[in-house]
Design a protein around this motif. Sequence first.
Motif, PDB file in Angstrom:
ATOM      1  N   HIS A 499       0.825  -1.214   0.000  1.00  0.00           N
ATOM      2  CA  HIS A 499       0.000   0.000   0.000  1.00  0.00           C
ATOM      3  C   HIS A 499       0.860   1.265   0.000  1.00  0.00           C
ATOM      4  CE1 HIS A 499      -3.425  -2.544   0.431  1.00  0.00           C
ATOM      5  NE2 HIS A 499      -3.092  -2.963   1.641  1.00  0.00           N
ATOM      6  N   GLN A 500       0.196   2.431   0.053  1.00  0.00           N
ATOM      7  CA  GLN A 500       0.900   3.710   0.046  1.00  0.00           C
ATOM      8  C   GLN A 500       0.407   4.604   1.172  1.00  0.00           C
ATOM      9  OE1 GLN A 500      -0.187   3.532  -4.206  1.00  0.00           O
ATOM     10  NE2 GLN A 500       1.393   5.086  -4.446  1.00  0.00           N
ATOM     11  N   ALA A 501       1.167   5.681   1.435  1.00  0.00           N
ATOM     12  CA  ALA A 501       0.849   6.532   2.588  1.00  0.00           C
ATOM     13  C   ALA A 501       1.003   8.012   2.255  1.00  0.00           C
ATOM     14  CB  ALA A 501       1.772   6.169   3.751  1.00  0.00           C
ATOM     15  N   TYR A 502       0.217   8.835   2.976  1.00  0.00           N
ATOM     16  CA  TYR A 502       0.377  10.293   2.935  1.00  0.00           C
ATOM     17  C   TYR A 502       0.905  10.758   4.292  1.00  0.00           C
ATOM     18  CZ  TYR A 502      -3.164  10.302  -0.873  1.00  0.00           C
ATOM     19  OH  TYR A 502      -3.873  10.094  -2.022  1.00  0.00           O
ATOM     20  N   VAL A 503       1.774  11.758   4.268  1.00  0.00           N
ATOM     21  CA  VAL A 503       2.148  12.468   5.497  1.00  0.00           C
ATOM     22  C   VAL A 503       1.851  13.937   5.214  1.00  0.00           C
ATOM     23  CG1 VAL A 503       4.002  13.083   7.102  1.00  0.00           C
ATOM     24  CG2 VAL A 503       3.962  10.800   6.047  1.00  0.00           C
ATOM     25  N   VAL A 504       0.986  14.554   6.030  1.00  0.00           N
ATOM     26  CA  VAL A 504       0.563  15.938   5.767  1.00  0.00           C
ATOM     27  C   VAL A 504       1.170  16.876   6.805  1.00  0.00           C
ATOM     28  CG1 VAL A 504      -1.432  17.477   5.514  1.00  0.00           C
ATOM     29  CG2 VAL A 504      -1.604  15.086   4.812  1.00  0.00           C
ATOM     30  N   CYS A 505       1.715  18.006   6.334  1.00  0.00           N
ATOM     31  CA  CYS A 505       2.299  19.027   7.225  1.00  0.00           C
ATOM     32  C   CYS A 505       1.650  20.382   6.946  1.00  0.00           C
ATOM     33  CB  CYS A 505       3.801  19.157   6.991  1.00  0.00           C
ATOM     34  SG  CYS A 505       4.707  17.618   7.217  1.00  0.00           S
ATOM     35  N   PRO A 506       1.590  21.262   7.967  1.00  0.00           N
ATOM     36  CA  PRO A 506       0.944  22.561   7.751  1.00  0.00           C
ATOM     37  C   PRO A 506       1.773  23.566   6.960  1.00  0.00           C
ATOM     38  CG  PRO A 506       1.491  22.233  10.092  1.00  0.00           C
ATOM     39  CD  PRO A 506       1.900  21.002   9.379  1.00  0.00           C
ATOM     40  N   ARG A 507       3.072  23.322   6.809  1.00  0.00           N
ATOM     41  CA  ARG A 507       3.933  24.328   6.186  1.00  0.00           C
ATOM     42  C   ARG A 507       4.814  23.668   5.127  1.00  0.00           C
ATOM     43  NH1 ARG A 507       8.786  26.862   7.633  1.00  0.00           N
ATOM     44  NH2 ARG A 507       9.143  25.454   9.372  1.00  0.00           N
ATOM     45  N   ILE A 508       5.268  24.472   4.147  1.00  0.00           N
ATOM     46  CA  ILE A 508       6.122  23.912   3.085  1.00  0.00           C
ATOM     47  C   ILE A 508       7.565  23.786   3.566  1.00  0.00           C
ATOM     48  CG2 ILE A 508       7.053  24.281   0.761  1.00  0.00           C
ATOM     49  CD1 ILE A 508       4.430  25.796   0.105  1.00  0.00           C
ATOM     50  N   GLY A 509       8.119  24.913   4.108  1.00  0.00           N
ATOM     51  CA  GLY A 509       9.494  24.866   4.609  1.00  0.00           C
ATOM     52  C   GLY A 509      10.535  25.024   3.527  1.00  0.00           C
ATOM     53  N   ASP A 510      10.177  25.765   2.446  1.00  0.00           N
ATOM     54  CA  ASP A 510      11.149  25.954   1.365  1.00  0.00           C
ATOM     55  C   ASP A 510      11.824  27.323   1.456  1.00  0.00           C
ATOM     56  OD1 ASP A 510       9.046  27.554   0.786  1.00  0.00           O
ATOM     57  OD2 ASP A 510       8.750  26.863  -1.284  1.00  0.00           O
ATOM     58  N   GLY A 511      11.755  27.929   2.653  1.00  0.00           N
ATOM     59  CA  GLY A 511      12.410  29.228   2.827  1.00  0.00           C
ATOM     60  C   GLY A 511      11.471  30.400   2.632  1.00  0.00           C
ATOM     61  N   GLU A 512      10.424  30.210   1.795  1.00  0.00           N
ATOM     62  CA  GLU A 512       9.520  31.336   1.527  1.00  0.00           C
ATOM     63  C   GLU A 512       8.490  31.511   2.634  1.00  0.00           C
ATOM     64  OE1 GLU A 512       7.945  32.125  -2.332  1.00  0.00           O
ATOM     65  OE2 GLU A 512       9.440  30.832  -3.267  1.00  0.00           O
ATOM     66  N   ASP A 513       8.109  30.387   3.275  1.00  0.00           N
ATOM     67  CA  ASP A 513       7.164  30.520   4.393  1.00  0.00           C
ATOM     68  C   ASP A 513       7.975  30.590   5.680  1.00  0.00           C
ATOM     69  OD1 ASP A 513       7.979  27.917   4.054  1.00  0.00           O
ATOM     70  OD2 ASP A 513       6.097  27.022   4.701  1.00  0.00           O
ATOM     71  N   ASP A 514       8.361  31.791   6.038  1.00  0.00           N
ATOM     72  CA  ASP A 514       9.295  32.029   7.125  1.00  0.00           C
ATOM     73  C   ASP A 514       8.640  31.764   8.481  1.00  0.00           C
ATOM     74  OD1 ASP A 514      11.170  32.891   8.861  1.00  0.00           O
ATOM     75  OD2 ASP A 514      11.324  34.943   8.102  1.00  0.00           O
ATOM     76  N   PRO A 515       9.183  30.800   9.240  1.00  0.00           N
ATOM     77  CA  PRO A 515       8.565  30.492  10.534  1.00  0.00           C
ATOM     78  C   PRO A 515       8.670  31.632  11.539  1.00  0.00           C
ATOM     79  CG  PRO A 515      10.642  29.311  10.289  1.00  0.00           C
ATOM     80  CD  PRO A 515      10.355  29.968   8.970  1.00  0.00           C
TER      81      PRO A 515
END
Length: 730
Positions: A499-515
């Motif tokens: 089978h396959q799986a999803y893992v979902v996160c609230p943020r992208i984290g590619d530098g543009e969405d600054d924490p």
Amino acid sequence: MEHVPALDEDLKKTLGPATAKVLAEQLGLHTALDLLHHYPRRYAERGELTSLAELADQIDEHVTVVAQVADARILTFNGGRGKRLEVTITDGSGRLQLVFFGAGVHKPHKDLLPGSRAMFAGKVGMFNRKLQLSHPAYEPLGQDASDRDAATAFANQLIPIYPACAKLESWKIAKCVDAVLPSAQDAVDPLPRALREGRGLVPLTEALLKIHRPGTKADIEDARQRLKWDEAFVLQVALARRRHADSQLPAVPRRPVPGGLLDSFDAKLPFTLTQGQQTVSKEIFDDLATEHPMHRLLQGEVGSGKTLVALRAMLAVVDSGGQAAMLAPTEVLAQQHHRSITEMMGELAEGGMLGGSDRGTKVVLLTGSMGMPARRRALLDLVTGEAGIVIGTHALIEDKVQFHDLGLVVVDEQHRFGVEQRDALRSKGKQPPHLLVMTATPIPRTVAMTVFGDLETSVLDQLPAGRSPIATHVVPSKDKPHFLARAWERVREEVEKGHQAYVVCPRIGDGEDDPKKKSAEDDADKRPPLAVVEIAEQLTRGPLAGMAVEVLHGRMDPADKDDVMRRFAAGGVKVLVATTVIEVGVNVPNSTVMVIMDADRFGVSQLHQLRGRVGRGSAPGLCLLVSEMHEASPARARLAAVAATLDGFELSRIDLEQRREGDVLGQAQSGVRSSLRMLAVIEDEEVIAQAREEATRVVAEDPALEHLPGLRTALDALLDTEREQYLEKG
């Protein structure tokens, strides 16, 4: 007051330019009528203390509290050069600290003596993990009444607490209301007299006086009942008039042809339709066969087969010689719909092509990122009528897109589209096309009556046979880290089973969405939300090492997104770490497990949507909600509610009850939202249902409201141009 301002007169004349400017800019109040409809949020009794317990949920908001001073002390700092006044106030069940600095400490130190009571207004902040108001405005509630009767009257007086802002406290708004209150006698009553008297409602003038200056709690109740009816009734009349006007528009009837495309499609379906799908399809086909445009909302549980119902409607329209367009909110979803529809149709989706069926039609995709040659070909297929079905994003709305004969518009996930976008697509038909709006967000009946009141509603609440149940569990990663380790073991076990799986996160984290840009609810020691890029890296190095893990998010190049989705759908990618871009429409039946990181950062309905991506095949689904929140927190209670039921309608009710009333209708419905000041869409179900009945009857008897001038005036005041447009195109 000698001068009674007209209700639509600018507040500058009554209150002066400075106050009027603040009311207009901060609270959107421009006229005396606006101010009369700015109702108190609640009432404090001078004889009682107001609860401070609610403030923990109102960080960064302006609040007004009534409380008693417990103690006050001046502290010095900077070697005695700086002064700080700390005042502790209490309501018997909770305490709150007030702070004043510098030269501003002496007056409050003199006014706020222990044992005194006052109203305080300010922005709730957090310092050293304690709630505080910094430099609040305050109004002492003195107790120097000369005789006992006056003192008793004073103690029992109901103090209105208004929704306020930093520049204008509640008690100053109360003084503004006092200035315009005499003009309430000029208010035009929108309710037909027979309706008002039949339901025992007080006249509008009386309701306005009682809501702002009640003598008793019964006054408040009388006023609320009356003002709720105004809002519900005027809104339902607007919607009833819209339904009436739509029923007068011409449309081309679209009926399926016996032995045509729809029959061919049904014959090759490997399963039978559920009872719900058959019922809803009949409602849609009946609407399509009429000479007036269909306006129908199809709401269905996640995985209830809405796309199949919509596709059959589109095929019926193609049978009748027309074209159908499906509008999707994202490229990922448009591509997914195109892929699943062409797969369902098989050779029937290859009309005019080698190997295609002679009964078939072309199904084309149109998105903003397509290359020019493919785009030109798609546009040509649309204008010639070669393509019976087009699926696309907002690219469908562009001026250069022309249809041969547009007969049906299907809008998927309606709440993501602006009014103008939907209308621009509808205007591409020679006559108004039929409209089918789909949503997988279950909508409680009252919200459907309020937001989508001009649409007839169909509900799909049955899951197709063969769909598996989804087990949902909360994973408290901070309290029990071994639970999270077990979650990754479960993912590995599922993948090893094929089978396959999803893992979902609230943020992208590619530098543009600054924490570093924290939301208001993030206090100093709360970490930023978990990110797709970082989690994917941790998993490939750690618990899921050696597995085909890929990422998917909204800022990827469209071609890369499509490539990842294709490989995931084909089974090449085993674990997809994604943002909520997969929330709707993504259909990979082989996916059986989903792990949602920082699940407390998602809304109840959104978690339900996400969970619906697993368990779409014959193997049971598993959804794990990972959270660091404490067991007793409201966020954990929300997650427990999601884990406890798969009933989307029950969850959407919980969601609405937990959110503030202002958020209920969502940003897209801002026009309607701003008109609901007293009506609570969940609690006032009965009022809304009764108002809808009354409104339908009134409009049927008098569509132009010629005999009800008061109601016409109220409609004009309530529905400015923007709201009128929203209601027209909902």
